[in-house]
Enzyme design. Structure first.
Site, mmCIF file in Angstrom:
data_model
loop_
_atom_site.group_PDB
_atom_site.id
_atom_site.type_symbol
_atom_site.label_atom_id
_atom_site.label_comp_id
_atom_site.label_asym_id
_atom_site.label_seq_id
_atom_site.Cartn_x
_atom_site.Cartn_y
_atom_site.Cartn_z
ATOM 1 C CE1 TYR A 47 -3.562 -2.417 0.032
ATOM 2 C CE2 TYR A 47 -4.107 -1.712 2.257
ATOM 3 C CZ TYR A 47 -4.397 -2.461 1.130
ATOM 4 O OH TYR A 47 -5.527 -3.240 1.114
ATOM 5 C CB CYS A 79 -2.815 -1.499 7.472
ATOM 6 S SG CYS A 79 -1.900 -0.738 6.129
ATOM 7 C CB CYS A 193 4.816 0.192 8.866
ATOM 8 S SG CYS A 193 4.419 -1.173 7.737
ATOM 9 C CB THR A 194 0.986 -3.405 11.348
ATOM 10 O OG1 THR A 194 0.626 -3.491 9.960
ATOM 11 C CG2 THR A 194 0.041 -2.462 12.071
HETATM 12 N N1 DGL Z 1 1.344 -2.862 7.137
HETATM 13 C C1 DGL Z 1 1.115 -1.631 6.449
HETATM 14 C C2 DGL Z 1 1.222 -0.459 7.422
HETATM 15 O O1 DGL Z 1 1.026 -0.629 8.617
HETATM 16 C C3 DGL Z 1 1.869 -1.259 5.216
HETATM 17 C C4 DGL Z 1 2.513 -2.205 4.308
HETATM 18 C C5 DGL Z 1 2.346 -1.800 2.852
HETATM 19 O O2 DGL Z 1 3.068 -0.927 2.320
HETATM 20 O O3 DGL Z 1 1.442 -2.381 2.244
HETATM 21 O O4 DGL Z 1 1.441 0.646 7.030
#
Ligand code: DGL
Length: 268
Positions: A47, A79, A193-194
């Site tokens: 994302y 996320c 970021c998780t």
């Molecule tokens: N796990 C997502 C977050 O906490 C991001 C990872 C991604 O770039 O898709 O921001």
């Protein structure tokens, strides 16, 4: 009058990949009986390199279809990228309670002694107004140095497929923070970021002694527990991981997913 909650209704945890498992681990500790569906939008990963419009449309569309089909009692957007972009919008359109994940700037500001906080997130997260607002509200008088570390998303995904972590991804993240003006004084790092807490040991080693790490997973789990307090929980079927793309590598995650109590993999 509220309808009584079906004891088998799941809590839906949603992320682009495996990052939300860091929230699931904390949730298991608080609510071991809660039925969970873990959804990874691997078709949309990462994302962090997408535009705000792309992330918002994807997350709102998928969560709309998922809540209709899976009937969760609560949705957690595990996320930071999706939450800082689309949390308000998703809350406006879905009836189900939504818990988001936003950078843990408030606890970091309370912890720092040097007054210099590093923040590692995706490219999309670090430019969000949501983060500006958290900084203005909670980190006044401190310095918040934001650095995008997309390589860590890839590294965390590799780790959970049982592959080695490329040390270059770790070094790019920590060297990037240290190289910013004032970066030498960072004593607290927000993992915004998780995915990143999955790599905390490697990041701690690369940052050197005396640096503390903070992220929101435990707080998010507590918030889910608060919002579901008093509700009955009974697992009618084994907890599953749902992927949005039937890519062959999703099966490589099975051993790691099993460690989080997710015993089957399905495609949404
Ligand atoms: N796990 C997502 C977050 O906490 C991001 C990872 C991604 O770039 O898709 O921001």
């Amino acid at each position: 009058m509220h309808n009584p909650v079906d004891p088998a209704a799941p809590i839906l945890l949603f992320d682009s990949g495996v990052g939300g498992l860091t929230v699931l681990a904390e949730l298991r500790a608080l609510l071991p009986q809660a039925p969970v569906i873990y959804a990874a939008d691997n078709a949309g990963l990462p994302y962090g390199s997408k535009t705000e419009a792309q992330v918002a449309a994807r997350v709102a569309g998928l969560l709309g279809r998922m809540t209709e089909r899976l009937r969760p009692r609560l949705v957690c957007i595990a996320c930071n990228t999706a939450s800082t972009i689309a949390l308000g919008m998703v809350r406006d359109v879905l009836e189900v309670p939504i818990v988001g994940t936003v950078p843990a700037i408030k606890p970091a500001a309370a912890m720092t002694r040097t007054g210099v906080i590093g923040l590692l997130g995706t490219e999309a997260t670090i430019r969000q107004g949501y983060v500006d607002r958290l900084e203005a509200e909670f980190a006044q008088g401190k310095r918040l140095l934001r650095h995008a570390a997309p390589g860590l998303v890839e590294a965390a995904e590799a780790l959970l497929r049982g592959a080695p972590v490329d040390p270059a991804h770790i070094a790019a993240a920590t060297d990037g923070l240290r190289a910013m003006p004032g970066g030498g004084e960072i004593d607290t790092v927000v993992l915004a970021c998780t995915h990143f807490p999955l790599l905390q040991a490697q990041l701690a080693e690369a940052m050197g002694p005396g640096v503390r790490f903070v992220h929101g997973a435990a707080g998010i789990a507590r918030q889910i527990a608060r919002l579901t307090q008093g509700q009955p929980f009974a697992r009618a079927v084994p907890d599953i991981a749902l992927f949005t793309a039937a890519a062959p590598e999703i099966h490589a995650y099975a051993p790691a997913l099993a460690q989080y109590g997710l015993s089957a993999i399905e495609v949404f």
